[in-house]
Design a protein around this motif. Structure first.
Motif, PDB file in Angstrom:
ATOM      1  N   VAL A   1       0.843  -1.205   0.000  1.00 51.84           N
ATOM      2  CA  VAL A   1       0.000   0.000   0.000  1.00 51.84           C
ATOM      3  C   VAL A   1       0.871   1.245   0.000  1.00 51.84           C
ATOM      4  O   VAL A   1       0.596   2.231  -0.704  1.00 51.84           O
ATOM      5  CB  VAL A   1      -0.949  -0.026   1.215  1.00 51.84           C
ATOM      6  N   ARG A   2       1.940   1.231   0.787  1.00 49.69           N
ATOM      7  CA  ARG A   2       2.837   2.405   0.809  1.00 49.69           C
ATOM      8  C   ARG A   2       3.522   2.610  -0.539  1.00 49.69           C
ATOM      9  O   ARG A   2       3.680   3.750  -0.986  1.00 49.69           O
ATOM     10  CB  ARG A   2       3.888   2.228   1.905  1.00 49.69           C
TER      11      ARG A   2
ATOM     12  N   HIS B   1       2.551   1.262  -3.685  1.00 48.77           N
ATOM     13  CA  HIS B   1       1.687   1.306  -4.873  1.00 48.77           C
ATOM     14  C   HIS B   1       0.449   2.161  -4.667  1.00 48.77           C
ATOM     15  O   HIS B   1      -0.486   2.066  -5.469  1.00 48.77           O
ATOM     16  CB  HIS B   1       1.265  -0.120  -5.243  1.00 48.77           C
ATOM     17  N   HIS B   2       0.403   2.959  -3.635  1.00 48.67           N
ATOM     18  CA  HIS B   2      -0.723   3.883  -3.482  1.00 48.67           C
ATOM     19  C   HIS B   2      -0.730   4.882  -4.636  1.00 48.67           C
ATOM     20  O   HIS B   2       0.332   5.309  -5.104  1.00 48.67           O
ATOM     21  CB  HIS B   2      -0.620   4.620  -2.149  1.00 48.67           C
TER      22      HIS B   2
ATOM     23  N   ASP C   1      -1.132   7.909  -4.797  1.00 48.75           N
ATOM     24  CA  ASP C   1      -0.457   9.168  -4.491  1.00 48.75           C
ATOM     25  C   ASP C   1       1.019   8.980  -4.143  1.00 48.75           C
ATOM     26  O   ASP C   1       1.686   9.952  -3.786  1.00 48.75           O
ATOM     27  CB  ASP C   1      -1.163   9.864  -3.313  1.00 48.75           C
ATOM     28  N   SER C   2       1.502   7.746  -4.229  1.00 52.01           N
ATOM     29  CA  SER C   2       2.902   7.491  -3.875  1.00 52.01           C
ATOM     30  C   SER C   2       3.828   8.021  -4.954  1.00 52.01           C
ATOM     31  O   SER C   2       3.486   8.070  -6.151  1.00 52.01           O
ATOM     32  CB  SER C   2       3.131   5.993  -3.675  1.00 52.01           C
TER      33      SER C   2
ATOM     34  N   ARG D   1      -2.550   3.292 -11.980  1.00 49.12           N
ATOM     35  CA  ARG D   1      -2.289   3.350 -10.540  1.00 49.12           C
ATOM     36  C   ARG D   1      -3.481   2.818  -9.748  1.00 49.12           C
ATOM     37  O   ARG D   1      -3.314   2.016  -8.816  1.00 49.12           O
ATOM     38  CB  ARG D   1      -1.974   4.785 -10.128  1.00 49.12           C
ATOM     39  N   HIS D   2      -4.679   3.246 -10.126  1.00 55.52           N
ATOM     40  CA  HIS D   2      -5.869   2.782  -9.403  1.00 55.52           C
ATOM     41  C   HIS D   2      -6.109   1.294  -9.638  1.00 55.52           C
ATOM     42  O   HIS D   2      -6.543   0.579  -8.730  1.00 55.52           O
ATOM     43  CB  HIS D   2      -7.086   3.601  -9.828  1.00 55.52           C
TER      44      HIS D   2
ATOM     45  N   PHE E   1      -3.711  -0.635  -7.402  1.00 56.76           N
ATOM     46  CA  PHE E   1      -4.099  -0.554  -5.998  1.00 56.76           C
ATOM     47  C   PHE E   1      -5.330  -1.416  -5.713  1.00 56.76           C
ATOM     48  O   PHE E   1      -5.407  -2.101  -4.695  1.00 56.76           O
ATOM     49  CB  PHE E   1      -4.359   0.899  -5.628  1.00 56.76           C
TER      50      PHE E   1
ATOM     51  N   THR F   1      -5.709  -4.743  -3.228  1.00 57.07           N
ATOM     52  CA  THR F   1      -6.774  -4.892  -2.219  1.00 57.07           C
ATOM     53  C   THR F   1      -7.555  -6.183  -2.427  1.00 57.07           C
ATOM     54  O   THR F   1      -7.864  -6.900  -1.465  1.00 57.07           O
ATOM     55  CB  THR F   1      -7.717  -3.681  -2.285  1.00 57.07           C
TER      56      THR F   1
END
Length: 232
Positions: A70-71, A73-74, A76-77, A88-89, A92, A96
């Protein structure tokens, strides 16, 4: 030794600037070399491939690796800035969905980790079923539409007609007879008031006649007494 002597001879503000530049360059080298949790390049990776774990990994390892992914591949990373927003979405959401599968909240049958929407639909469906089982509620069978026979329709119409007639008969006295009754009451009240006024005038006239008569008797008696006193 010579390098340390030369660095000590540099002014303090330049020394700080050189250290900041060295840190920045080292950070760029690390970022350019890529992070230690790369995303799989195949089209449909399995949850274990996404998490870079063996099939025998424990739940604690899966949980820790999920936080690391999560850190990294978020959306906003800083590591994902080179990708498009949709990519990106998608990554992520795949992470999940894979996390839910590895934790046992979703099954892999018929569901790809790249399809988080189906995984979410299945998760909500299972949650709803479990909620209904806990509360003891079951789906009610659909009720059949009311289909009345010819005799039943005739009975319904007769009952409706009887109800309408009863309603009319109940409202008839109030609608049609109430004005007549009110008019009669008004006329009776006017007649009673007129009779009371007449009786009051007659009674008043009688009382006045009695007072006049009594006044005449007193006056005569007084005159007789005055005459008797004069003769004496």
């Amino acid at each position: 030794m010579i390098l340390s002597c030369r660095l000590s001879a540099i002014p303090p503000h330049l020394h700080i600037f050189i250290q900041c530049r060295l840190l920045s360059s080292s950070h760029q080298r690390l970022s350019s070399s890529g992070h230690h949790l790369p995303y799989p390049t195949n089209a449909k990776p399995t949850p274990h491939q996404i998490f870079l774990l063996s099939p025998g990994a424990s739940q604690e390892e899966i949980k820790n690796r999920y936080y690391e992914l999560v850190r990294h591949h978020h959306p906003d990373s800083a590591h994902c800035q080179a990708l498009t927003p949709s990519e990106r979405h998608a990554r992520f959401q795949s992470i999940t969905a894979a996390y839910d599968i590895l934790r046992g909240k979703a099954t892999v049958t018929g569901i790809s980790p790249q399809d988080p929407y189906m995984a979410e639909i299945l998760r909500r469906k299972r949650f709803n079923e479990a909620h209904l089982r806990r509360r003891g509620h079951h789906a009610r069978p659909e009720q059949s539409l009311y289909e009345a026979s010819a005799d039943d329709r005739v009975k319904d119409r007769v009952l409706l007609a009887v109800g309408v007639i009863t309603l009319i008969l109940g409202l008839f006295p109030g609608i049609f007879m109430l004005p007549t009754h009110s008019e009669k009451q008004h006329r009776s009240a006017v007649s009673n008031l007129r009779q009371a006024r007449t009786e009051a005038r007659e009674l008043g006239e009688e009382r006045r006649n009695e007072v006049r008569k009594l006044a005449r008797d007193i006056r005569r008696q007084s005159e007789c007494n005055n005459r008797g006193a004069a003769n004496d």
